[in-house]
Write a protein that holds these residues in place. Structure first.
Motif, PDB file in Angstrom:
ATOM      1  N   HIS A  76       0.906  -1.555  -0.182  1.00 18.01           N
ATOM      2  CA  HIS A  76       0.148   0.251   0.239  1.00 18.01           C
ATOM      3  C   HIS A  76       0.932   1.692   0.275  1.00 18.01           C
ATOM      4  O   HIS A  76       0.980   2.314  -0.780  1.00 18.01           O
ATOM      5  CB  HIS A  76      -0.627   0.140   0.963  1.00 18.01           C
TER       6      HIS A  76
ATOM      7  N   MET B 171       0.720   4.346  -2.821  1.00 22.21           N
ATOM      8  CA  MET B 171      -0.229   5.443  -2.383  1.00 22.21           C
ATOM      9  C   MET B 171       0.310   6.984  -3.356  1.00 22.21           C
ATOM     10  O   MET B 171       0.900   7.693  -2.850  1.00 22.21           O
ATOM     11  CB  MET B 171      -0.802   5.315  -0.766  1.00 22.21           C
TER      12      MET B 171
ATOM     13  N   TYR C  29      -0.214   6.803  -7.081  1.00 16.96           N
ATOM     14  CA  TYR C  29      -1.026   6.544  -7.526  1.00 16.96           C
ATOM     15  C   TYR C  29      -1.343   7.334  -7.991  1.00 16.96           C
ATOM     16  O   TYR C  29      -1.978   6.834  -9.223  1.00 16.96           O
ATOM     17  CB  TYR C  29      -1.623   6.794  -6.281  1.00 16.96           C
TER      18      TYR C  29
ATOM     19  N   ALA D 227      -8.179  14.383  -1.556  1.00 17.48           N
ATOM     20  CA  ALA D 227      -9.246  12.987  -1.590  1.00 17.48           C
ATOM     21  C   ALA D 227      -8.012  11.622  -0.703  1.00 17.48           C
ATOM     22  O   ALA D 227      -7.747  10.741   0.076  1.00 17.48           O
ATOM     23  CB  ALA D 227      -9.920  12.041  -2.640  1.00 17.48           C
ATOM     24  N   ILE D 228      -6.883  11.691  -2.303  1.00 12.38           N
ATOM     25  CA  ILE D 228      -5.972  10.695  -1.540  1.00 12.38           C
ATOM     26  C   ILE D 228      -5.067  10.931  -0.725  1.00 12.38           C
ATOM     27  O   ILE D 228      -4.616   9.931   0.987  1.00 12.38           O
ATOM     28  CB  ILE D 228      -5.168  10.674  -2.900  1.00 12.38           C
TER      29      ILE D 228
ATOM     30  N   SER E 177      -6.683   9.843   2.453  1.00 13.22           N
ATOM     31  CA  SER E 177      -7.504   8.771   2.737  1.00 13.22           C
ATOM     32  C   SER E 177      -5.727   7.991   3.195  1.00 13.22           C
ATOM     33  O   SER E 177      -5.980   7.004   4.483  1.00 13.22           O
ATOM     34  CB  SER E 177      -7.078   7.837   0.862  1.00 13.22           C
TER      35      SER E 177
ATOM     36  N   LEU F 231      -6.042   9.108   7.405  1.00 11.71           N
ATOM     37  CA  LEU F 231      -6.874   8.777   7.827  1.00 11.71           C
ATOM     38  C   LEU F 231      -6.117   7.139   8.581  1.00 11.71           C
ATOM     39  O   LEU F 231      -6.710   6.482   9.715  1.00 11.71           O
ATOM     40  CB  LEU F 231      -7.927   8.226   7.242  1.00 11.71           C
TER      41      LEU F 231
ATOM     42  N   GLY G  12      -6.312   3.658   7.391  1.00 10.31           N
ATOM     43  CA  GLY G  12      -7.369   3.017   8.332  1.00 10.31           C
ATOM     44  C   GLY G  12      -6.851   1.425   8.216  1.00 10.31           C
ATOM     45  O   GLY G  12      -5.454   1.754   7.474  1.00 10.31           O
TER      46      GLY G  12
ATOM     47  N   PHE H 282      -5.083  -0.959   1.943  1.00  7.97           N
ATOM     48  CA  PHE H 282      -6.238   0.053   2.973  1.00  7.97           C
ATOM     49  C   PHE H 282      -7.530  -0.676   2.396  1.00  7.97           C
ATOM     50  O   PHE H 282      -8.244  -0.480   1.787  1.00  7.97           O
ATOM     51  CB  PHE H 282      -6.400   1.733   2.752  1.00  7.97           C
TER      52      PHE H 282
ATOM     53  N   GLY I 200     -10.401   0.934   2.873  1.00  6.64           N
ATOM     54  CA  GLY I 200     -11.779   0.963   2.340  1.00  6.64           C
ATOM     55  C   GLY I 200     -11.667   1.359   0.571  1.00  6.64           C
ATOM     56  O   GLY I 200     -12.061   1.573  -0.398  1.00  6.64           O
ATOM     57  N   ALA I 201     -10.362   0.726  -0.033  1.00  6.21           N
ATOM     58  CA  ALA I 201      -9.957   0.738  -1.391  1.00  6.21           C
ATOM     59  C   ALA I 201     -11.403  -0.058  -2.395  1.00  6.21           C
ATOM     60  O   ALA I 201     -12.093   0.251  -3.000  1.00  6.21           O
ATOM     61  CB  ALA I 201      -8.940   0.004  -1.852  1.00  6.21           C
TER      62      ALA I 201
ATOM     63  N   CYS J 167     -15.227   1.533  -1.622  1.00  8.92           N
ATOM     64  CA  CYS J 167     -15.132   2.974  -2.522  1.00  8.92           C
ATOM     65  C   CYS J 167     -15.527   1.978  -3.956  1.00  8.92           C
ATOM     66  O   CYS J 167     -15.939   3.195  -4.979  1.00  8.92           O
ATOM     67  CB  CYS J 167     -13.851   3.880  -2.504  1.00  8.92           C
TER      68      CYS J 167
END
Length: 223
Positions: free
Chosen positions: A112, A116, A119, A160-161, A164, A167, A169, A210, A212-213, A216
């Protein structure tokens, strides 16, 4: 056991993909451990294991169950908007996702960080270019999409990135391409529409990411 090893050896020699006996046994153990179900009901020499060649690939294998143990995926349909409205279907999908996210898969756990960090360049860069002066820009202007004309989508995505990552997560084994065509729904009973099962397929983008990916990507299909 010795007979099974002989069978594996013969299959390895005759196969164009050249899978060693050691790799066949290792792949079999991985399938049995992490897939379960029908994959636990067969022996190593019953699996059809072929080496994936061509392109930029490492040690990748295509594994198939014998015909006698096929799971009936040919009777499935892609996850649809109607399935989104079926509480039983949505609850079952949530359970399947939770099970997938709880797996301890023997691959690197920090992928990750690379994703990220890169990305924007890997995935978003072409979108930014199209938004600024390419096809997306032309469509926005042609249809006079006022909201997109007034906002800066590039800034929104960058924000948003950043959020993310901030956070923090949970990082779990994720699918990373959980669109509807990678979710198969199969009714297991002809007389009861709610008696169904769900299969998540196409794991070629899977890695640790993450959690959440996956949420989403699935929910963006509502748009």
């Amino acid at each position: 056991m010795s007979e099974m090893l002989k069978n594996l050896g013969r299959e390895s020699q005759n196969s164009e993909s050249r899978v060693s006996v050691e790799d066949q046994l290792k792949v079999y153990e991985l399938c049995k451990t992490h897939l379960g179900g029908h994959w636990s009901d067969v022996s190593a020499d019953q699996l059809d294991i072929k080496r994936v060649t061509g392109g930029i690939v490492n040690k990748s294998y295509c594994c198939s169950l014998p015909q006698s143990a096929q799971t009936g995926h040919d009777k499935c349909h892609y996850f649809t908007a109607e399935d989104d409205l079926n509480p039983r279907c949505v609850a079952l999908l949530a359970k399947k996702m939770a099970k997938m996210h709880s797996l301890d898969v023997p691959i690197t756990k920090d992928s990750h960080q690379f994703l990220m960090k890169n990305y924007l360049d890997i995935f978003v860069g072409p979108v930014f270019e199209s938004y600024k002066k390419g096809h997306i820009y032309e469509e926005i202007q042609r249809h006079k999409l006022q909201t997109f004309m007034e906002m800066d989508l590039c800034d929104e995505m960058s924000w948003a990135i950043e959020v993310s990552v901030g956070l923090g997560g949970p990082v779990v084994f994720t699918h990373n391409d959980l669109n509807r065509r990678n979710i198969l729904v199969r009714n297991t009973c002809d007389t009861n529409a709610d008696d169904l099962d769900i299969f998540i397929v196409d794991y070629d983008w899977s890695c640790y990411m993450f959690r959440g990916a996956d949420f989403c990507l699935h929910y963006q299909c509502f748009a």
